[in-house]
Structure formats: structure tokens, C-alpha cells
Write a protein that holds these residues in place. Structure first.
Motif, PDB file in Angstrom:
ATOM      1  N   THR A 222      -3.930   0.143  12.805  1.00 58.76           N
ATOM      2  CA  THR A 222      -2.620   0.565  12.303  1.00 58.76           C
ATOM      3  C   THR A 222      -1.769  -0.756  11.855  1.00 58.76           C
ATOM      4  O   THR A 222      -0.934  -1.017  12.216  1.00 58.76           O
ATOM      5  CB  THR A 222      -2.079   1.322  13.228  1.00 58.76           C
ATOM      6  N   VAL A 223      -2.590  -1.699  10.969  1.00 60.37           N
ATOM      7  CA  VAL A 223      -2.191  -3.034  10.703  1.00 60.37           C
ATOM      8  C   VAL A 223      -0.835  -2.943   9.693  1.00 60.37           C
ATOM      9  O   VAL A 223      -0.672  -1.667   9.272  1.00 60.37           O
ATOM     10  CB  VAL A 223      -3.300  -3.791   9.887  1.00 60.37           C
ATOM     11  N   PRO A 224      -0.064  -3.603   9.901  1.00 64.96           N
ATOM     12  CA  PRO A 224       1.125  -3.782   9.041  1.00 64.96           C
ATOM     13  C   PRO A 224       0.684  -3.446   7.703  1.00 64.96           C
ATOM     14  O   PRO A 224      -0.230  -3.700   7.045  1.00 64.96           O
ATOM     15  CB  PRO A 224       2.022  -4.802   9.104  1.00 64.96           C
ATOM     16  N   ALA A 225       1.626  -2.747   6.682  1.00 62.25           N
ATOM     17  CA  ALA A 225       1.382  -2.435   5.378  1.00 62.25           C
ATOM     18  C   ALA A 225       2.528  -2.655   4.696  1.00 62.25           C
ATOM     19  O   ALA A 225       3.434  -2.597   4.970  1.00 62.25           O
ATOM     20  CB  ALA A 225       0.622  -0.975   5.180  1.00 62.25           C
ATOM     21  N   VAL A 226       2.328  -2.364   3.107  1.00 66.46           N
ATOM     22  CA  VAL A 226       3.501  -2.461   2.258  1.00 66.46           C
ATOM     23  C   VAL A 226       3.601  -0.966   1.548  1.00 66.46           C
ATOM     24  O   VAL A 226       2.347  -0.560   1.109  1.00 66.46           O
ATOM     25  CB  VAL A 226       3.310  -3.426   1.196  1.00 66.46           C
ATOM     26  N   ILE A 227       4.466  -0.332   1.394  1.00 70.14           N
ATOM     27  CA  ILE A 227       4.581   0.820   0.627  1.00 70.14           C
ATOM     28  C   ILE A 227       5.271   0.318  -0.622  1.00 70.14           C
ATOM     29  O   ILE A 227       6.536  -0.126  -0.650  1.00 70.14           O
ATOM     30  CB  ILE A 227       5.520   1.738   1.731  1.00 70.14           C
ATOM     31  N   ILE A 228       4.686   0.901  -1.876  1.00 73.00           N
ATOM     32  CA  ILE A 228       5.436   0.572  -2.981  1.00 73.00           C
ATOM     33  C   ILE A 228       5.603   1.924  -3.525  1.00 73.00           C
ATOM     34  O   ILE A 228       4.712   2.848  -3.745  1.00 73.00           O
ATOM     35  CB  ILE A 228       4.221  -0.119  -3.852  1.00 73.00           C
ATOM     36  N   LYS A 229       6.957   2.316  -3.738  1.00 71.58           N
ATOM     37  CA  LYS A 229       7.508   3.615  -4.131  1.00 71.58           C
ATOM     38  C   LYS A 229       8.204   3.677  -5.505  1.00 71.58           C
ATOM     39  O   LYS A 229       9.160   2.451  -5.827  1.00 71.58           O
ATOM     40  CB  LYS A 229       8.238   4.167  -3.060  1.00 71.58           C
ATOM     41  N   PRO A 230       7.870   4.547  -6.514  1.00 80.08           N
ATOM     42  CA  PRO A 230       8.429   4.347  -7.917  1.00 80.08           C
ATOM     43  C   PRO A 230       9.895   5.020  -7.422  1.00 80.08           C
ATOM     44  O   PRO A 230      10.240   5.692  -6.346  1.00 80.08           O
ATOM     45  CB  PRO A 230       7.560   5.357  -8.538  1.00 80.08           C
ATOM     46  N   LYS A 231      10.902   4.357  -8.328  1.00 85.33           N
ATOM     47  CA  LYS A 231      12.336   4.608  -8.213  1.00 85.33           C
ATOM     48  C   LYS A 231      12.469   6.296  -8.596  1.00 85.33           C
ATOM     49  O   LYS A 231      13.089   7.027  -7.879  1.00 85.33           O
ATOM     50  CB  LYS A 231      13.068   3.837  -8.793  1.00 85.33           C
ATOM     51  N   GLU A 232      11.728   6.503  -9.476  1.00 87.02           N
ATOM     52  CA  GLU A 232      11.837   7.953 -10.019  1.00 87.02           C
ATOM     53  C   GLU A 232      10.294   8.756  -9.600  1.00 87.02           C
ATOM     54  O   GLU A 232       9.391   7.859  -9.803  1.00 87.02           O
ATOM     55  CB  GLU A 232      11.893   8.201 -11.363  1.00 87.02           C
ATOM     56  N   SER A 233      10.065   9.936  -9.167  1.00 84.43           N
ATOM     57  CA  SER A 233       8.772  10.578  -8.848  1.00 84.43           C
ATOM     58  C   SER A 233       7.858  10.334 -10.057  1.00 84.43           C
ATOM     59  O   SER A 233       8.351  10.638 -11.223  1.00 84.43           O
ATOM     60  CB  SER A 233       9.204  11.950  -8.478  1.00 84.43           C
TER      61      SER A 233
ATOM     62  N   THR B 130       1.271   4.760 -10.353  1.00 86.78           N
ATOM     63  CA  THR B 130       1.798   3.786  -9.573  1.00 86.78           C
ATOM     64  C   THR B 130       0.431   3.042  -9.306  1.00 86.78           C
ATOM     65  O   THR B 130       0.914   1.404  -9.492  1.00 86.78           O
ATOM     66  CB  THR B 130       2.249   4.288  -8.215  1.00 86.78           C
ATOM     67  N   LYS B 131      -0.595   3.108  -9.151  1.00 86.87           N
ATOM     68  CA  LYS B 131      -1.691   2.222  -9.095  1.00 86.87           C
ATOM     69  C   LYS B 131      -2.052   1.492 -10.282  1.00 86.87           C
ATOM     70  O   LYS B 131      -2.119   0.583 -10.075  1.00 86.87           O
ATOM     71  CB  LYS B 131      -3.062   2.996  -8.764  1.00 86.87           C
ATOM     72  N   THR B 132      -1.860   2.083 -11.360  1.00 88.15           N
ATOM     73  CA  THR B 132      -2.157   1.449 -12.593  1.00 88.15           C
ATOM     74  C   THR B 132      -1.335   0.302 -12.687  1.00 88.15           C
ATOM     75  O   THR B 132      -1.533  -0.822 -13.084  1.00 88.15           O
ATOM     76  CB  THR B 132      -2.188   2.305 -13.797  1.00 88.15           C
TER      77      THR B 132
ATOM     78  N   LYS C  93       7.695  -8.815  -9.849  1.00 87.95           N
ATOM     79  CA  LYS C  93       7.075  -8.258 -11.127  1.00 87.95           C
ATOM     80  C   LYS C  93       7.365  -6.799 -11.492  1.00 87.95           C
ATOM     81  O   LYS C  93       7.187  -6.344 -12.482  1.00 87.95           O
ATOM     82  CB  LYS C  93       5.574  -8.308 -11.147  1.00 87.95           C
ATOM     83  N   MET C  94       7.654  -6.025 -10.528  1.00 87.10           N
ATOM     84  CA  MET C  94       7.976  -4.561 -10.712  1.00 87.10           C
ATOM     85  C   MET C  94       9.377  -4.017 -10.080  1.00 87.10           C
ATOM     86  O   MET C  94       9.317  -2.930  -9.875  1.00 87.10           O
ATOM     87  CB  MET C  94       6.734  -3.591  -9.951  1.00 87.10           C
ATOM     88  N   VAL C  95      10.214  -5.246 -10.253  1.00 86.77           N
ATOM     89  CA  VAL C  95      11.460  -4.701  -9.354  1.00 86.77           C
ATOM     90  C   VAL C  95      12.098  -3.722 -10.001  1.00 86.77           C
ATOM     91  O   VAL C  95      12.841  -2.846  -9.508  1.00 86.77           O
ATOM     92  CB  VAL C  95      12.243  -6.001  -9.133  1.00 86.77           C
ATOM     93  N   GLY C  96      12.068  -3.622 -11.302  1.00 88.23           N
ATOM     94  CA  GLY C  96      12.869  -2.613 -12.040  1.00 88.23           C
ATOM     95  C   GLY C  96      12.368  -1.293 -11.678  1.00 88.23           C
ATOM     96  O   GLY C  96      13.640  -0.382 -11.444  1.00 88.23           O
ATOM     97  N   SER C  97      11.415  -0.980 -11.546  1.00 90.80           N
ATOM     98  CA  SER C  97      11.126   0.780 -11.440  1.00 90.80           C
ATOM     99  C   SER C  97      10.429   0.897 -10.041  1.00 90.80           C
ATOM    100  O   SER C  97      10.256   2.108  -9.876  1.00 90.80           O
ATOM    101  CB  SER C  97      10.189   0.989 -12.422  1.00 90.80           C
ATOM    102  N   TYR C  98      10.257  -0.006  -8.981  1.00 84.89           N
ATOM    103  CA  TYR C  98       9.501   0.229  -7.805  1.00 84.89           C
ATOM    104  C   TYR C  98      10.561  -0.321  -6.551  1.00 84.89           C
ATOM    105  O   TYR C  98      11.154  -1.261  -6.854  1.00 84.89           O
ATOM    106  CB  TYR C  98       8.152  -0.332  -7.778  1.00 84.89           C
ATOM    107  N   ASP C  99      10.363   0.369  -5.716  1.00 85.66           N
ATOM    108  CA  ASP C  99      10.861  -0.161  -4.422  1.00 85.66           C
ATOM    109  C   ASP C  99       9.746  -0.594  -3.316  1.00 85.66           C
ATOM    110  O   ASP C  99       8.681   0.111  -3.301  1.00 85.66           O
ATOM    111  CB  ASP C  99      11.817   1.140  -3.689  1.00 85.66           C
ATOM    112  N   VAL C 100       9.825  -1.805  -2.809  1.00 86.51           N
ATOM    113  CA  VAL C 100       9.001  -2.372  -1.758  1.00 86.51           C
ATOM    114  C   VAL C 100       9.421  -2.183  -0.430  1.00 86.51           C
ATOM    115  O   VAL C 100      10.501  -2.807  -0.123  1.00 86.51           O
ATOM    116  CB  VAL C 100       8.520  -3.720  -2.160  1.00 86.51           C
ATOM    117  N   LYS C 101       8.657  -1.554   0.335  1.00 82.43           N
ATOM    118  CA  LYS C 101       8.981  -1.901   1.871  1.00 82.43           C
ATOM    119  C   LYS C 101       7.905  -2.168   2.853  1.00 82.43           C
ATOM    120  O   LYS C 101       6.794  -1.679   2.540  1.00 82.43           O
ATOM    121  CB  LYS C 101      10.039  -0.705   2.461  1.00 82.43           C
ATOM    122  N   ASP C 102       8.023  -2.890   3.992  1.00 87.74           N
ATOM    123  CA  ASP C 102       7.206  -2.995   4.994  1.00 87.74           C
ATOM    124  C   ASP C 102       7.124  -1.935   5.838  1.00 87.74           C
ATOM    125  O   ASP C 102       8.055  -1.360   6.141  1.00 87.74           O
ATOM    126  CB  ASP C 102       7.595  -4.240   5.912  1.00 87.74           C
ATOM    127  N   VAL C 103       5.572  -1.569   6.382  1.00 84.80           N
ATOM    128  CA  VAL C 103       5.605  -0.738   7.466  1.00 84.80           C
ATOM    129  C   VAL C 103       5.143  -1.665   8.624  1.00 84.80           C
ATOM    130  O   VAL C 103       4.034  -2.282   8.606  1.00 84.80           O
ATOM    131  CB  VAL C 103       4.416   0.399   7.084  1.00 84.80           C
TER     132      VAL C 103
END
Ligand SMILES: [Zn+2]
Ligand SMILES: [Zn+2]
Length: 256
Positions: free
Chosen positions: A123-134, A140-142, A188-198
Motif C-alpha cells: 500500500t505504497v503512497p500513490a498519486v490520484i489524478i482526477k479530472p475536474k469534470e467527469s 485521463t490516461k491518454t 502541465k495539467m493544472v487546468g483540467s485536473y486535480d492531483v492529490k497524494d494518497v
């Protein structure tokens, strides 16, 4: 000086063919007293190196190796060879030990690994990359692959999971990898994505059926004493709660 034949005990003149004993006595004999054949013995002995005639006394007192002597000789040779092999093995051993000591990676293999760290690796720390709109996860991967060059930035991914609303959870093999990935996505993706640590999740263990309500301190030390192979430091574990067992109030359970 007159030479006397060992056999007939008469003088040996210069004209008579004679040979000297090749043994320790070095005495002289008439060839005719010891040999009846036609071969010219004195010439033959001179011509062939190592060839000699020996009197009976010298033949019987000839140095010979007894069986026991031979055994001892072989034994000492073998034991000498074994000693030298042992010395070489010990030298090799110390060379290997030194190499291991000088190589921290190899020596860490021998360190006991705590149970908690083994589980924590899953359960190593990870990063969640989530689009601001579903959106679809594949979009997202692309987007991530287009913005972050995993190979050039040396980001080694150990896991990818889909989360809600087209989000992606990415775990890197190292904490530095996670940091790097988070920073790149933020840039690079700040406009449309949120990033947070897990953060990582520490494994929890439930202990049930205790007949006494121990103090957290006592229970923790008890666990450490009984599992010192798994737990390297009692402070690595934390007693979250101790409470009575629901079905049987005389027994207690603890979450560690
Ligand atoms: Zn003689
Ligand atoms: Zn002799």
C-alpha cells in the motif's frame, strides 16, 4: 694401495676387469667373481647413467620404505594439501564477507524485515489524478501519457487503479517517483485536473479473546516480546483501542 676383492679376498690388479659396489660400501670385486656372462660390465656401467652393481650386503641394507612409512608419508602429504585448501577457503570467505560489508545493498538482505514494512509495501503512497469534470478513464490516461514522459523522467510505475469519475490512481516504485509525477502533472495539467497524494496505510491487526483488559503499554510490550522477529521496535506498533468483546464481556479485543 692394493685393492682386495670382496668376494675372493685376493688382490684386484689393473689388468683384471673389476667393478665397484654402487652401494654404501663402495668395495671392489673381480667381474669374474660376480658375473659369468659375456657382457663387458665395467663399460656398460660407465655408459648407462644410474646403472650400478651392488654387493649382497648393500642390496639387503638398501633403503626401503616400509608400508607404515609410506602410509605416514601419504597421510602427511594429504593433510598438508587439506590445510592449504582450508586456508584458501578462509581467505575466500573473508573476501566475500568484506565485499558484502562494503556493499550496503547486499548486507541489507540479511536485515530482518518487519511484518509491518512487508505489508506496507503493498500500500505504497500513490498519486490520484482526477479530472475536474467527469470523463472516461482512458481519456485521463491518454492525457497523462501526453503530458508526462514516463521514460524520460524516469518515473517507474508500480500500479495503476481506476477511481471514480475518470480518475486514476498511480503508485510509483519510489516516494521520489510519486513526488516527481505529482509535480509534473501539477505543472502541465493544472487546468483540467486535480492531483492529490494518497498516504500509505499501516496494516491493522485485531487481537481477540483476551481474558484480561491489559493496558495499551502492557499489551504492546507483550506483543513485542512474543514477536521480536516480526516487530523490530515496540514503538513501530500502536494500540488503537482495547474494548470488551461484544458477544462475551469477559473477553477483550484490541486493534493494533
Ligand atoms: Zn674376486
Ligand atoms: Zn657393497
Amino acid at each position: 694401495m692394493t685393492l682386495i676383492c670382496l668376494i675372493c679376498e685376493t688382490a684386484v690388479s689393473r689388468k683384471q676387469a673389476s667393478i665397484f659396489c654402487g652401494g654404501p660400501c663402495k668395495k671392489v670385486v673381480h667381474v669374474s667373481c660376480v658375473y659369468a656372462g659375456t657382457v663387458d660390465l665395467p663399460t656398460l656401467i660407465k655408459q648407462i647413467p644410474g646403472l650400478s652393481w651392488r654387493c649382497n650386503d648393500c642390496l639387503s641394507s638398501d633403503v626401503s620404505i616400509e608400508d607404515t612409512d609410506l602410509g605416514q608419508l601419504v597421510e602427511s602429504k594429504i593433510s598438508h594439501a587439506l590445510d592449504s585448501i582450508v586456508v584458501q577457503i578462509n581467505e575466500l570467505k573473508s573476501t566475500i564477507e568484506q565485499a558484502i560489508l562494503q556493499n550496503p545493498d547486499a548486507s541489507s538482505v540479511n536485515k530482518p524485515i518487519s511484518y509491518a514494512s512487508v505489508l506496507r509495501n503493498k500500500t505504497v503512497p500513490a498519486v490520484i489524478i482526477k479530472p475536474k469534470e467527469s470523463q472516461d478513464t482512458s481519456k485521463t490516461k491518454t492525457d497523462i501519457l501526453q503530458n508526462v514522459n514516463l521514460v524520460a523522467d524516469e518515473i517507474h510505475i508500480s500500479k495503476i487503479k481506476h477511481v471514480n469519475d475518470g480518475g486514476v490512481l498511480i503508485g510509483c516504485k519510489s516516494a521520489e517517483g510519486n513526488l516527481k509525477l505529482k509535480k509534473l502533472v501539477q505543472e502541465k495539467m493544472v487546468g483540467s485536473y486535480d492531483v492529490k497524494d494518497v498516504g500509505c496505510v499501516n496494516p491493522r491487526v485485531r487481537i481477540i479473546g483476551m481474558t484480561l483488559e491489559y493496558s495499551a503499554e502492557h499489551l504492546r510490550n507483550q506483543l513485542f516480546n512474543m514477536n521480536d522477529v516480526l516487530i523490530s521496535n515496540p514503538n513501530d506498533s500502536k494500540i488503537i483501542k482495547i474494548l470488551p468483546f461484544k458477544r462475551d464481556n469477559a473477553k477483550y479485543q484490541a486493534v493494533v
